[in-house]
Design a protein around this motif. Structure first.
Motif, PDB file in Angstrom:
ATOM      1  N   GLY A  18       0.800  -1.217   0.000  1.00 48.27           N
ATOM      2  CA  GLY A  18       0.000   0.000   0.000  1.00 48.27           C
ATOM      3  C   GLY A  18       0.831   1.264   0.000  1.00 48.27           C
ATOM      4  O   GLY A  18       0.274   2.372  -0.019  1.00 48.27           O
ATOM      5  N   GLU A  19       2.161   1.119   0.018  1.00 49.24           N
ATOM      6  CA  GLU A  19       3.025   2.305  -0.045  1.00 49.24           C
ATOM      7  C   GLU A  19       2.778   3.061  -1.351  1.00 49.24           C
ATOM      8  O   GLU A  19       2.743   4.293  -1.372  1.00 49.24           O
ATOM      9  N   TRP A  20       2.641   2.305  -2.441  1.00 49.64           N
ATOM     10  CA  TRP A  20       2.265   2.883  -3.731  1.00 49.64           C
ATOM     11  C   TRP A  20       0.819   2.499  -3.990  1.00 49.64           C
ATOM     12  O   TRP A  20       0.469   1.315  -4.009  1.00 49.64           O
ATOM     13  N   ARG A  21      -0.038   3.506  -4.183  1.00 48.42           N
ATOM     14  CA  ARG A  21      -1.458   3.303  -4.355  1.00 48.42           C
ATOM     15  C   ARG A  21      -1.841   3.291  -5.839  1.00 48.42           C
ATOM     16  O   ARG A  21      -1.093   3.818  -6.678  1.00 48.42           O
ATOM     17  N   PRO A  22      -2.991   2.692  -6.183  1.00 49.18           N
ATOM     18  CA  PRO A  22      -3.440   2.737  -7.583  1.00 49.18           C
ATOM     19  C   PRO A  22      -3.490   4.163  -8.108  1.00 49.18           C
ATOM     20  O   PRO A  22      -4.000   5.067  -7.440  1.00 49.18           O
ATOM     21  N   GLY A  23      -2.907   4.359  -9.292  1.00 46.79           N
ATOM     22  CA  GLY A  23      -2.854   5.684  -9.896  1.00 46.79           C
ATOM     23  C   GLY A  23      -1.569   6.433  -9.622  1.00 46.79           C
ATOM     24  O   GLY A  23      -1.285   7.433 -10.290  1.00 46.79           O
ATOM     25  N   ASP A  24      -0.768   5.972  -8.639  1.00 46.76           N
ATOM     26  CA  ASP A  24       0.507   6.641  -8.357  1.00 46.76           C
ATOM     27  C   ASP A  24       1.455   6.463  -9.537  1.00 46.76           C
ATOM     28  O   ASP A  24       1.502   5.398 -10.162  1.00 46.76           O
ATOM     29  N   ARG A  25       2.235   7.505  -9.807  1.00 45.55           N
ATOM     30  CA  ARG A  25       3.217   7.416 -10.880  1.00 45.55           C
ATOM     31  C   ARG A  25       4.454   6.649 -10.402  1.00 45.55           C
ATOM     32  O   ARG A  25       4.981   6.903  -9.309  1.00 45.55           O
ATOM     33  N   VAL A  26       4.914   5.720 -11.214  1.00 46.55           N
ATOM     34  CA  VAL A  26       6.145   4.981 -10.946  1.00 46.55           C
ATOM     35  C   VAL A  26       7.319   5.839 -11.431  1.00 46.55           C
ATOM     36  O   VAL A  26       7.195   6.538 -12.443  1.00 46.55           O
ATOM     37  N   PRO A  27       8.455   5.838 -10.715  1.00 47.16           N
ATOM     38  CA  PRO A  27       9.610   6.602 -11.201  1.00 47.16           C
ATOM     39  C   PRO A  27       9.933   6.262 -12.654  1.00 47.16           C
ATOM     40  O   PRO A  27       9.660   5.154 -13.129  1.00 47.16           O
ATOM     41  N   THR A  28      10.501   7.212 -13.364  1.00 51.69           N
ATOM     42  CA  THR A  28      10.807   7.012 -14.780  1.00 51.69           C
ATOM     43  C   THR A  28      11.871   5.942 -14.958  1.00 51.69           C
ATOM     44  O   THR A  28      12.590   5.579 -14.019  1.00 51.69           O
ATOM     45  N   GLU A  29      11.975   5.447 -16.182  1.00 53.22           N
ATOM     46  CA  GLU A  29      13.005   4.443 -16.471  1.00 53.22           C
ATOM     47  C   GLU A  29      14.392   4.989 -16.153  1.00 53.22           C
ATOM     48  O   GLU A  29      15.252   4.272 -15.618  1.00 53.22           O
ATOM     49  N   ARG A  88     -12.062  -3.316  -2.346  1.00 47.41           N
ATOM     50  CA  ARG A  88     -10.731  -3.281  -2.946  1.00 47.41           C
ATOM     51  C   ARG A  88      -9.860  -2.180  -2.343  1.00 47.41           C
ATOM     52  O   ARG A  88      -8.731  -1.981  -2.742  1.00 47.41           O
ATOM     53  N   GLY A  89     -10.410  -1.462  -1.365  1.00 48.83           N
ATOM     54  CA  GLY A  89      -9.642  -0.399  -0.724  1.00 48.83           C
ATOM     55  C   GLY A  89      -9.633   0.898  -1.499  1.00 48.83           C
ATOM     56  O   GLY A  89      -8.817   1.787  -1.229  1.00 48.83           O
ATOM     57  N   GLU A  90     -10.555   1.036  -2.461  1.00 45.86           N
ATOM     58  CA  GLU A  90     -10.640   2.254  -3.260  1.00 45.86           C
ATOM     59  C   GLU A  90     -11.849   3.080  -2.850  1.00 45.86           C
ATOM     60  O   GLU A  90     -12.855   2.546  -2.394  1.00 45.86           O
ATOM     61  N   THR A  91     -11.741   4.387  -3.010  1.00 48.42           N
ATOM     62  CA  THR A  91     -12.873   5.250  -2.710  1.00 48.42           C
ATOM     63  C   THR A  91     -13.917   5.116  -3.811  1.00 48.42           C
ATOM     64  O   THR A  91     -13.590   4.995  -4.989  1.00 48.42           O
ATOM     65  N   TYR A  92     -15.170   5.115  -3.409  1.00 45.46           N
ATOM     66  CA  TYR A  92     -16.281   4.977  -4.347  1.00 45.46           C
ATOM     67  C   TYR A  92     -17.058   6.286  -4.420  1.00 45.46           C
ATOM     68  O   TYR A  92     -17.216   6.991  -3.413  1.00 45.46           O
ATOM     69  N   ASP A  93     -17.552   6.593  -5.613  1.00 47.37           N
ATOM     70  CA  ASP A  93     -18.415   7.754  -5.768  1.00 47.37           C
ATOM     71  C   ASP A  93     -19.417   7.474  -6.882  1.00 47.37           C
ATOM     72  O   ASP A  93     -19.157   6.670  -7.784  1.00 47.37           O
ATOM     73  N   HIS A 120     -20.494   5.586 -12.124  1.00 35.41           N
ATOM     74  CA  HIS A 120     -19.829   5.083 -10.924  1.00 35.41           C
ATOM     75  C   HIS A 120     -18.334   5.379 -11.052  1.00 35.41           C
ATOM     76  O   HIS A 120     -17.744   5.203 -12.127  1.00 35.41           O
ATOM     77  N   PHE A 121     -17.721   5.792  -9.946  1.00 28.85           N
ATOM     78  CA  PHE A 121     -16.288   6.102  -9.927  1.00 28.85           C
ATOM     79  C   PHE A 121     -15.569   5.230  -8.895  1.00 28.85           C
ATOM     80  O   PHE A 121     -16.127   4.903  -7.852  1.00 28.85           O
ATOM     81  N   ALA A 122     -14.329   4.860  -9.220  1.00 20.77           N
ATOM     82  CA  ALA A 122     -13.455   4.152  -8.291  1.00 20.77           C
ATOM     83  C   ALA A 122     -12.123   4.893  -8.242  1.00 20.77           C
ATOM     84  O   ALA A 122     -11.518   5.140  -9.291  1.00 20.77           O
ATOM     85  N   ALA A 123     -11.714   5.273  -7.047  1.00 20.65           N
ATOM     86  CA  ALA A 123     -10.461   6.003  -6.869  1.00 20.65           C
ATOM     87  C   ALA A 123     -10.400   7.251  -7.739  1.00 20.65           C
ATOM     88  O   ALA A 123      -9.350   7.593  -8.283  1.00 20.65           O
ATOM     89  N   GLY A 124     -11.537   7.909  -7.899  1.00 17.85           N
ATOM     90  CA  GLY A 124     -11.578   9.159  -8.635  1.00 17.85           C
ATOM     91  C   GLY A 124     -11.638   9.032 -10.138  1.00 17.85           C
ATOM     92  O   GLY A 124     -11.676  10.044 -10.832  1.00 17.85           O
ATOM     93  N   GLU A 125     -11.679   7.800 -10.663  1.00 12.50           N
ATOM     94  CA  GLU A 125     -11.727   7.595 -12.104  1.00 12.50           C
ATOM     95  C   GLU A 125     -13.021   6.888 -12.502  1.00 12.50           C
ATOM     96  O   GLU A 125     -13.552   6.083 -11.732  1.00 12.50           O
ATOM     97  N   PRO A 126     -13.545   7.169 -13.706  1.00 16.21           N
ATOM     98  CA  PRO A 126     -14.776   6.491 -14.138  1.00 16.21           C
ATOM     99  C   PRO A 126     -14.610   4.976 -14.127  1.00 16.21           C
ATOM    100  O   PRO A 126     -13.602   4.450 -14.593  1.00 16.21           O
ATOM    101  N   PHE A 127     -15.598   4.300 -13.569  1.00 19.37           N
ATOM    102  CA  PHE A 127     -15.566   2.841 -13.462  1.00 19.37           C
ATOM    103  C   PHE A 127     -16.646   2.193 -14.316  1.00 19.37           C
ATOM    104  O   PHE A 127     -16.417   1.184 -14.971  1.00 19.37           O
TER     105      PHE A 127
END
Length: 226
Positions: A18-29, A88-93, A120-127
């Motif tokens: 959970g340190e990196w959450r869905p939608g977090d950017r991964v460091p560049t190559e 799934r541990g995501e915010t719903y809207d 319906h939204f999951a983690a701030g994105e359209p689901f």
């Protein structure tokens, strides 16, 4: 341990913890290559394997992001999307777009039927997109319900018992407007679910839900008969 394996394992651990959450950017190559003291090709290979495992999503010209895990639903159940997404541990809207009473017999419910459209939204994105009809003759309380506050599916499961349900599931390409609302490519694969539920042989509601193909799984489990 070779660099590619170390990259895979450490990024996997960061996502699983959970340190990196869905939608977090991964460091560049380039950043990862410097961090691990390896070539960018090695980093690219590791990220490709993580993408194949469904842990990250690589977006052209945008970078690599932690993937949203797919939501699983049993085919034989009538799911509450709010509960599935929260599990799934995501915010719903839920965002209500429109409501209208339909009085023609062209609606999939006996008239008068309340037509409800929303997203319906999951983690701030359209689901998922939803178009639902509720038979007001069977569910008169729906006329006064505030569907801007609570999604109609959640409201129905909490207020009206159902006795029968029928799913029709299809793989579809969304219409241009639907793709824009889901924020997917014009020819992205989507999952369309049409469901009708009855109570004592009378239609209660009919719903069409259009899901992003990368965010939702329908699962059925079977046991062999005696």
């Amino acid at each position: 341990m070779n660099p590619a394996r170390r990259i895979r394992e450490e990024i996997t651990a960061a996502i699983r913890s959970g340190e990196w959450r869905p939608g977090d950017r991964v460091p560049t190559e380039q950043e990862l290559a410097q961090r691990y003291g390896c070539a960018r090709a090695t980093v690219s290979k590791a990220l490709g394997e993580l993408a194949a495992a469904g842990l990250v999503e690589r977006r052209r010209k945008a970078g690599t992001f932690v993937a949203h895990p797919p939501v699983h639903s049993a085919v034989m159940a009538v799911p509450d999307l709010a509960e599935l997404i929260a599990a799934r541990g995501e915010t719903y809207d839920w965002v209500l777009n429109s409501t209208k009473v339909e009085r023609t017999r062209e609606a999939p419910c006996p008239p008068p039927a309340l037509r409800i459209e929303g997203v319906h939204f999951a983690a701030g994105e359209p689901f998922a997109l939803e178009t639902r009809f509720i038979a007001l003759g069977e569910v008169p309380g729906a006329a006064a319900a505030d569907f801007a506050v609570e999604a109609p599916g959640t409201w129905l499961l909490g207020h009206i018992p159902w006795t029968e349900a029928r799913h029709v599931i299809r793989a579809v390409t969304p219409a241009r407007g639907e793709a824009a609302r889901l924020k997917v490519a014009a020819r992205a694969a989507c999952l369309e679910l049409d469901r009708t539920t009855w109570r004592a042989g009378r239609v209660v509601t009919h719903v069409r839900q259009l899901f992003r193909g990368d965010r939702f799984d329908l699962i059925a489990e079977f046991r062999a008969g005696a």
